[in-house]
Scaffold this motif. Structure first.
Motif, mmCIF file in Angstrom:
data_model
loop_
_atom_site.group_PDB
_atom_site.id
_atom_site.type_symbol
_atom_site.label_atom_id
_atom_site.label_comp_id
_atom_site.label_asym_id
_atom_site.label_seq_id
_atom_site.Cartn_x
_atom_site.Cartn_y
_atom_site.Cartn_z
ATOM 1 N N ALA A 1 47.355 48.672 37.043
ATOM 2 C CA ALA A 1 46.579 48.951 38.250
ATOM 3 C C ALA A 1 45.131 49.247 37.878
ATOM 4 N N GLU A 2 44.970 50.021 36.820
ATOM 5 C CA GLU A 2 43.622 50.417 36.398
ATOM 6 C C GLU A 2 42.784 49.204 36.006
ATOM 7 N N LEU A 3 43.397 48.328 35.229
ATOM 8 C CA LEU A 3 42.642 47.166 34.747
ATOM 9 C C LEU A 3 42.636 46.020 35.758
ATOM 10 N N GLY A 4 43.362 46.185 36.846
ATOM 11 C CA GLY A 4 43.366 45.144 37.874
ATOM 12 C C GLY A 4 44.119 43.890 37.435
ATOM 13 N N TYR A 5 45.249 44.103 36.785
ATOM 14 C CA TYR A 5 46.034 42.952 36.349
ATOM 15 C C TYR A 5 46.607 42.184 37.533
ATOM 16 N N VAL A 6 46.481 40.868 37.494
ATOM 17 C CA VAL A 6 47.117 40.014 38.499
ATOM 18 C C VAL A 6 47.960 38.982 37.766
ATOM 19 N N ASN A 7 49.206 38.937 38.089
ATOM 20 C CA ASN A 7 50.126 37.999 37.453
ATOM 21 C C ASN A 7 49.686 36.558 37.692
ATOM 22 N N ASN A 8 49.652 35.808 36.636
ATOM 23 C CA ASN A 8 49.289 34.397 36.737
ATOM 24 C C ASN A 8 50.495 33.591 37.198
ATOM 25 N N SER A 9 50.485 33.235 38.465
ATOM 26 C CA SER A 9 51.647 32.535 39.034
ATOM 27 C C SER A 9 51.842 31.154 38.446
ATOM 28 N N VAL A 10 50.763 30.559 37.990
ATOM 29 C CA VAL A 10 50.895 29.213 37.436
ATOM 30 C C VAL A 10 51.754 29.267 36.175
ATOM 31 N N ALA A 11 51.438 30.204 35.318
ATOM 32 C CA ALA A 11 52.222 30.344 34.085
ATOM 33 C C ALA A 11 53.658 30.735 34.428
ATOM 34 N N LYS A 12 53.768 31.658 35.355
ATOM 35 C CA LYS A 12 55.099 32.103 35.758
ATOM 36 C C LYS A 12 55.921 30.931 36.295
ATOM 37 N N SER A 13 55.273 30.137 37.140
ATOM 38 C CA SER A 13 55.982 29.010 37.734
ATOM 39 C C SER A 13 56.423 28.006 36.678
ATOM 40 N N LEU A 14 55.552 27.776 35.715
ATOM 41 C CA LEU A 14 55.903 26.808 34.675
ATOM 42 C C LEU A 14 57.151 27.285 33.939
ATOM 43 N N ARG A 15 57.145 28.585 33.657
ATOM 44 C CA ARG A 15 58.258 29.137 32.902
ATOM 45 C C ARG A 15 59.554 29.200 33.724
ATOM 46 N N THR A 16 59.424 29.646 34.972
ATOM 47 C CA THR A 16 60.623 29.874 35.770
ATOM 48 C C THR A 16 61.083 28.650 36.556
ATOM 49 N N GLY A 17 60.170 27.690 36.717
ATOM 50 C CA GLY A 17 60.541 26.528 37.508
ATOM 51 C C GLY A 17 60.536 26.781 39.001
ATOM 52 N N LYS A 18 59.888 27.870 39.398
ATOM 53 C CA LYS A 18 59.775 28.205 40.828
ATOM 54 C C LYS A 18 58.325 28.490 41.173
ATOM 55 N N THR A 19 57.872 27.943 42.299
ATOM 56 C CA THR A 19 56.471 28.192 42.663
ATOM 57 C C THR A 19 56.340 29.122 43.866
ATOM 58 N N ASN A 20 57.451 29.336 44.562
ATOM 59 C CA ASN A 20 57.387 30.112 45.808
ATOM 60 C C ASN A 20 56.366 29.511 46.776
ATOM 61 N N THR A 21 56.278 28.242 46.718
ATOM 62 C CA THR A 21 55.358 27.516 47.591
ATOM 63 C C THR A 21 56.117 26.358 48.220
ATOM 64 N N ILE A 22 55.869 26.136 49.501
ATOM 65 C CA ILE A 22 56.450 24.955 50.115
ATOM 66 C C ILE A 22 55.328 24.059 50.625
ATOM 67 N N GLY A 23 55.618 22.798 50.704
ATOM 68 C CA GLY A 23 54.634 21.867 51.230
ATOM 69 C C GLY A 23 54.885 21.639 52.706
ATOM 70 N N VAL A 24 53.826 21.623 53.492
ATOM 71 C CA VAL A 24 53.954 21.329 54.914
ATOM 72 C C VAL A 24 53.138 20.078 55.197
#
Lengths: 335, 335
Positions: A42-65
């Motif tokens: 919280a102090e350093l303002g960390y934000v999880n990199n979803s791109v890396a996460k998605s590559l690793r997990t195979g999930k983007t939590n994104t849908i196309g419309v």
DNA sequence: TGCCATAATATTAACGTTAATGTTAAATCC
DNA sequence: GGATTTAACATTAACGTTAATATTATGGCA
């Protein structure tokens, strides 16, 4: 620039993995460690990199419309419903428009697949050479929203348009109208097909002859309703009722009627489709088939989510009920 | 399941890297090799995994669009402009709505940053505790669309709302109106502030006293215009002109006027804002301030793209010209 | 006391791509 | 004809994360 797990690890003395697991609240990290790491993040303002996460997990939590035209109030409303439901479930939407072009549609699907969306919400074009075959071959879950494609009916979430269209036209016929204009939508849109079928079947059911010249195909825009009706009136074509593909066309038609001095609903009754937000506030509040647009969007997303979470589940067509709202552009009016 | 570079490499006999370079048309791959690899890719239906690509290159070709309410026709239109421009430049948009909540706004920014968007298009809330400070600290390029935030004016792409609002009210005042109702928008939206300021400054310039009770804050929805005007009429408050925050409110107001039997424009003149698509097709075509919505969206995207491609470039406020369109709800009417 | 379970952490590998280097053989040069 | 360039490819490393697999110390138990 950006703060990474690596920095948190270095600053805290723990390994990258422990930091990762702490932030994801895994239970083999001690409570005190979690607290320390979280505070640091919280102090350093960390934000999880979803791109890396998605590559690793195979999930983007994104849908196309993939919509035809998101500036059309009907779609805008449906998309709003989708977005709300998606956000509530931790999903985001990648929005793209095809303007009813099969090519753009195919292109959009391909690009979105490349972006590894977890699912697809489609409003596809219905044409001779539509993308049905391509869509059928997709291996991400997909739902067709407010439309259908032959052979893929089970993937649709839509409203009971055919039934309501027929009911509308039967209402007109029952009231003695013989010259019912149908300002149809584009033939490449399944809604147009259903609503037109409703028109035809109502005539058949009433054993009345259809006057083909009273079926006019439009693009479903405001100006279409205006121009087509203006032209008919100029040509002194008698019409006593109008069944419009949607409220936009109906509004254009109403304007043309007003300019020509024809009285609504006395001389001409008008019923639209979709029941846009503004329809009931018009000078003559518009009778229309009310489709619960946000509900449709919400249901479409939820259904898609079901299939994302449970890929083996069979698809079944879902329908949301619409209803005819009789307002001031018809003789029959609700209290 | 999905075809990867690895498969193409195995099937073609080339290395993964050569396949990758061939597909990207790099010039140290021989033409024949490219041809072979491309044919293979097409045959096997290879789709580049953008997630992996983005992780490696640090570019997502995606921008975040944070709107207040994408189902509002004004935003829907602007967003359409954004999406079209983005697609033409090979970008996609992640759309999310805040419903004018600073919290959701902050949340949305953070999530989109996590998704590594290349830039942000914002329609931020203007409030005591707005996200100005947070936004200022972002290190991705961002543009504020159709709105402004104090201290970040240079990041805005918007229209000349204040000037046009003033002009509208001056038009009313010049025509002898003294009881000009302003159906204002939400005070947490900069447009409302600008349009209200135009109202006030017009009165000041005309040396007329403002009647504070004729300034009514609304949420900018259809029903607001309807209910507020209905209430005023019920209370027999005399009004002879209405300057509405937007066309939706104006339509609601027009409906209330019609129900009360007041004649527009003879007894009450009405001018809206935004000039929505349907406004000119209304029973009484609505006079309004016409904002080129798609242009606004397009310009916003293009400006953002400039800053993405050239991160060092200084920001400057950009304005698109709007114009008052006099139609049937005003005595003055364009030919 | 010695062994095993367990809690808490670390290390290694992997996701699919692209960028940075390496390698090889043929072509070019004087 | 030997050194040097160059064309065309291959190999290795890296992006930031998470999953799978170690490792270590502690405590419980017979």
């Amino acid at each position: 620039m950006a703060v990474l797990l690596k920095q948190l690890a270095a600053a805290s003395g723990y390994s990258i993995n422990t930091v990762s697991r702490a932030l994801r609240d895994k239970d083999d990290v001690s409570p005190e460690t979690k607290k320390k790491i979280r505070a640091l993040a919280a102090e350093l303002g960390y934000v999880n990199n979803s791109v890396a996460k998605s590559l690793r997990t195979g999930k983007t939590n994104t849908i196309g419309v993939i919509s035809a035209d998101s500036s059309n109030p009907f779609f805008a409303e449906v998309i709003m419903g989708i977005e709300n439901a998606a956000r509530a479930s931790g999903y985001h939407i990648l929005l793209t428009n095809t303007e009813e072009s099969t090519e753009r549609e195919r292109e959009a699907i391909s690009v979105l697949l490349g972006k590894q969306v977890d699912g697809l919400l489609l409003m596809p074009v219905l044409q001779q050479h539509n993308n049905g075959h391509y869509i059928k071959s997709l291996d991400v879950p997909y739902i067709i929203v407010g439309r259908w494609l032959p052979g893929l009916e089970d993937h649709s979430v839509m409203s009971d348009e055919y039934e309501k269209a027929k009911e509308v036209v039967l209402y007109f016929l029952k009231n003695g109208h013989t010259d019912i204009l149908h300002l149809a939508g584009p033939s490449c849109v399944s809604s147009s097909v259903d609503r037109l079928r409703g028109y035809r079947d109502a005539y058949a059911e009433a054993h009345m002859p259809i006057q083909e010249e009273l079926i006019i195909e439009t693009k479903g825009h405001l100006e279409d309703g205006y121009h087509e009706v203006s032209a008919l009136i100029r040509n002194e074509r008698k019409i006593s009722a109008i069944f419009a593909f949607n409220d936009l066309v109906a509004v254009g038609a109403l304007r043309a009627l007003k300019e020509s001095g024809l009285k609504v609903p006395k001389e001409v009754e008008v019923i639209g489709f979709d029941d846009l937000n503004f329809s009931k506030y018009l000078h003559l509040s518009l009778s229309s088939v009310s489709i619960p647009k946000k509900t449709l969007g919400t249901l479409a997303f939820k259904t898609l989510l079901d299939h994302i979470e449970n890929p083996e589940a069979p698809y079944t067509k879902k329908t949301v009920a619409s209803r005819i709202v009789f307002r001031e552009t018809t003789l029959e009016q609700e209290p």
